[in-house]
Scaffold this motif. Structure first.
Motif, PDB file in Angstrom:
ATOM      1  N   ARG A 197      -7.079  23.018  27.877  1.00  0.00           N
ATOM      2  CA  ARG A 197      -8.453  23.505  27.695  1.00  0.00           C
ATOM      3  C   ARG A 197      -9.042  24.067  28.967  1.00  0.00           C
ATOM      4  N   ASN A 198      -8.355  23.879  30.065  1.00  0.00           N
ATOM      5  CA  ASN A 198      -8.946  24.270  31.341  1.00  0.00           C
ATOM      6  C   ASN A 198      -7.861  24.764  32.302  1.00  0.00           C
ATOM      7  N   TYR A 199      -7.495  26.025  32.162  1.00  0.00           N
ATOM      8  CA  TYR A 199      -6.502  26.602  33.072  1.00  0.00           C
ATOM      9  C   TYR A 199      -6.933  27.999  33.546  1.00  0.00           C
ATOM     10  N   THR A 200      -8.224  28.296  33.381  1.00  0.00           N
ATOM     11  CA  THR A 200      -8.722  29.634  33.706  1.00  0.00           C
ATOM     12  C   THR A 200      -8.492  29.995  35.175  1.00  0.00           C
ATOM     13  N   ALA A 201      -8.699  29.042  36.064  1.00  0.00           N
ATOM     14  CA  ALA A 201      -8.509  29.342  37.491  1.00  0.00           C
ATOM     15  C   ALA A 201      -7.066  29.742  37.775  1.00  0.00           C
ATOM     16  N   VAL A 202      -6.127  29.064  37.149  1.00  0.00           N
ATOM     17  CA  VAL A 202      -4.711  29.411  37.329  1.00  0.00           C
ATOM     18  C   VAL A 202      -4.448  30.816  36.784  1.00  0.00           C
ATOM     19  N   GLU A 203      -5.017  31.094  35.632  1.00  0.00           N
ATOM     20  CA  GLU A 203      -4.831  32.398  35.004  1.00  0.00           C
ATOM     21  C   GLU A 203      -5.412  33.521  35.867  1.00  0.00           C
ATOM     22  N   LEU A 204      -6.618  33.308  36.395  1.00  0.00           N
ATOM     23  CA  LEU A 204      -7.260  34.349  37.199  1.00  0.00           C
ATOM     24  C   LEU A 204      -6.524  34.552  38.521  1.00  0.00           C
ATOM     25  N   GLY A 205      -6.078  33.456  39.128  1.00  0.00           N
ATOM     26  CA  GLY A 205      -5.306  33.584  40.366  1.00  0.00           C
ATOM     27  C   GLY A 205      -4.028  34.355  40.145  1.00  0.00           C
ATOM     28  N   SER A 206      -3.373  34.085  39.024  1.00  0.00           N
ATOM     29  CA  SER A 206      -2.136  34.808  38.710  1.00  0.00           C
ATOM     30  C   SER A 206      -2.412  36.272  38.412  1.00  0.00           C
ATOM     31  N   MET A 207      -3.543  36.555  37.752  1.00  0.00           N
ATOM     32  CA  MET A 207      -3.895  37.950  37.481  1.00  0.00           C
ATOM     33  C   MET A 207      -4.058  38.726  38.785  1.00  0.00           C
ATOM     34  N   TYR A 208      -4.711  38.102  39.753  1.00  0.00           N
ATOM     35  CA  TYR A 208      -4.872  38.779  41.046  1.00  0.00           C
ATOM     36  C   TYR A 208      -3.515  39.040  41.679  1.00  0.00           C
ATOM     37  N   TRP A 209      -2.631  38.046  41.582  1.00  0.00           N
ATOM     38  CA  TRP A 209      -1.314  38.232  42.192  1.00  0.00           C
ATOM     39  C   TRP A 209      -0.525  39.335  41.493  1.00  0.00           C
ATOM     40  N   HIS A 210      -0.676  39.432  40.186  1.00  0.00           N
ATOM     41  CA  HIS A 210      -0.003  40.508  39.453  1.00  0.00           C
ATOM     42  C   HIS A 210      -0.509  41.874  39.929  1.00  0.00           C
ATOM     43  N   LEU A 211      -1.794  41.940  40.272  1.00  0.00           N
ATOM     44  CA  LEU A 211      -2.327  43.204  40.806  1.00  0.00           C
ATOM     45  C   LEU A 211      -1.633  43.546  42.131  1.00  0.00           C
ATOM     46  N   VAL A 212      -1.491  42.535  42.995  1.00  0.00           N
ATOM     47  CA  VAL A 212      -0.813  42.758  44.275  1.00  0.00           C
ATOM     48  C   VAL A 212       0.604  43.290  44.032  1.00  0.00           C
ATOM     49  N   ASP A 213       1.274  42.699  43.072  1.00  0.00           N
ATOM     50  CA  ASP A 213       2.624  43.148  42.729  1.00  0.00           C
ATOM     51  C   ASP A 213       2.594  44.561  42.161  1.00  0.00           C
ATOM     52  N   LEU A 214       1.646  44.824  41.256  1.00  0.00           N
ATOM     53  CA  LEU A 214       1.566  46.132  40.605  1.00  0.00           C
ATOM     54  C   LEU A 214       1.310  47.250  41.626  1.00  0.00           C
ATOM     55  N   VAL A 215       0.425  46.990  42.569  1.00  0.00           N
ATOM     56  CA  VAL A 215       0.128  48.012  43.581  1.00  0.00           C
ATOM     57  C   VAL A 215       1.382  48.347  44.381  1.00  0.00           C
ATOM     58  N   TRP A 216       2.151  47.322  44.733  1.00  0.00           N
ATOM     59  CA  TRP A 216       3.381  47.582  45.488  1.00  0.00           C
ATOM     60  C   TRP A 216       4.394  48.372  44.648  1.00  0.00           C
ATOM     61  N   ILE A 217       4.411  48.119  43.346  1.00  0.00           N
ATOM     62  CA  ILE A 217       5.324  48.847  42.458  1.00  0.00           C
ATOM     63  C   ILE A 217       5.054  50.353  42.527  1.00  0.00           C
ATOM     64  N   PHE A 218       3.795  50.710  42.781  1.00  0.00           N
ATOM     65  CA  PHE A 218       3.457  52.129  42.943  1.00  0.00           C
ATOM     66  C   PHE A 218       3.683  52.599  44.376  1.00  0.00           C
ATOM     67  N   LEU A 219       3.393  51.740  45.350  1.00  0.00           N
ATOM     68  CA  LEU A 219       3.549  52.142  46.752  1.00  0.00           C
ATOM     69  C   LEU A 219       5.014  52.348  47.116  1.00  0.00           C
ATOM     70  N   PHE A 220       5.885  51.499  46.599  1.00  0.00           N
ATOM     71  CA  PHE A 220       7.298  51.565  46.986  1.00  0.00           C
ATOM     72  C   PHE A 220       7.929  52.928  46.686  1.00  0.00           C
ATOM     73  N   PRO A 221       7.879  53.424  45.449  1.00  0.00           N
ATOM     74  CA  PRO A 221       8.475  54.750  45.221  1.00  0.00           C
ATOM     75  C   PRO A 221       7.717  55.869  45.932  1.00  0.00           C
ATOM     76  N   MET A 222       6.390  55.724  46.031  1.00  0.00           N
ATOM     77  CA  MET A 222       5.605  56.774  46.677  1.00  0.00           C
ATOM     78  C   MET A 222       5.998  56.937  48.146  1.00  0.00           C
ATOM     79  N   LEU A 223       6.225  55.838  48.836  1.00  0.00           N
ATOM     80  CA  LEU A 223       6.488  55.908  50.269  1.00  0.00           C
ATOM     81  C   LEU A 223       7.976  55.942  50.605  1.00  0.00           C
ATOM     82  N   TYR A 224       8.805  55.245  49.834  1.00  0.00           N
ATOM     83  CA  TYR A 224      10.205  55.068  50.204  1.00  0.00           C
ATOM     84  C   TYR A 224      11.166  55.986  49.462  1.00  0.00           C
ATOM     85  N   LEU A 225      10.811  56.406  48.248  1.00  0.00           N
ATOM     86  CA  LEU A 225      11.796  57.090  47.405  1.00  0.00           C
ATOM     87  C   LEU A 225      11.556  58.586  47.254  1.00  0.00           C
TER      88      LEU A 225
END
Length: 226
Positions: A197-225
């Protein structure tokens, strides 16, 4: 003002506390939906921030195609690939933390977040070695570019490294913020605070981390490939 179904001050050891509903929310579901909506809005602003960098890159790439292509070939593709795999794996462990939080397995949540933070630290260490090499050879932004390598004496190369350090530095800052957020949520998990009933903080923290991952997924091909 509507009263809240506040949690008791104390709860039995080993049992997650009953989630608290703030007075201005009608129910726990409404409160959790509001938290998720707020996080999505925040993530949207973050995407707009990085989108500006992507547009800037595209504009200068169009203006200096040869310079950007030459500079891109001087990035360490192996280290960039390793960092990509590290971040993708860390997103998996962050997602597993949410899974365990829903099952009130707080110890596993702590383990998953520790693994995520360690991989984030590994990402930064690898980035440190990349930065050190570039500083050593003079592959620096704008007027500070001093690398005498003949293949880099092309118009647009200093601008490429300006965008490289700006975008990867901003992303690295977000990685550090993400590590702090996950450490804080992991601390709460260590106190056995999360349940089905109470895991929102875990969910929101993970969402932020997924954003960090997603941004790198775009930066990597843009800069390296490209």
């Amino acid at each position: 003002m509507q009263s809240s179904s506040a949690a008791p001050a104390h709860h039995a050891p080993g049992v997650p506390p009953v989630p608290t509903v703030a007075a201005h929310f009608a129910s726990l579901d409404v409160q959790q939906h509001a938290a998720r909506l707020g996080m999505w809005l925040f993530l949207a602003t973050e995407i707009l921030l990085f989108a500006g960098l992507f547009v800037c890159y595209a504009n200068y790439r169009f203006m200096f195609p040869d310079g950007f292509a030459a500079a891109s070939r001087h990035l360490d593709l192996t280290l960039g690939t390793i960092n990509t795999l590290v971040l993708i794996t860390s997103s998996f462990t962050a997602a597993m933390a949410v899974h365990y939080a829903k099952e009130a397995k707080n110890r596993q949540v702590v383990v998953m977040f520790i693994l995520t933070i360690l991989m984030a630290l590994g990402f930064l260490v690898i980035k440190y070695f990349e930065y050190s090499h570039k500083i050593h050879v003079g592959q620096l932004p704008g007027p500070y570019f001093t690398d005498p390598e003949p293949s880099l004496q092309v118009a647009g190369v200093p601008m490429y490294f300006t965008i490289y350090f700006l975008s990867t530095g901003l992303h690295g800052f977000h990685v550090i913020i993400g590590m702090i957020v996950l450490a804080w949520v992991g601390f709460k998990a260590n106190r056995n605070e999360f349940s089905a009933r109470n895991y929102t903080a875990v969910e929101l923290g993970s969402m932020y981390w997924h954003l960090v991952d997603l941004v790198w997924i775009f930066l990597f091909p843009m800069l390296y490939l490209i």
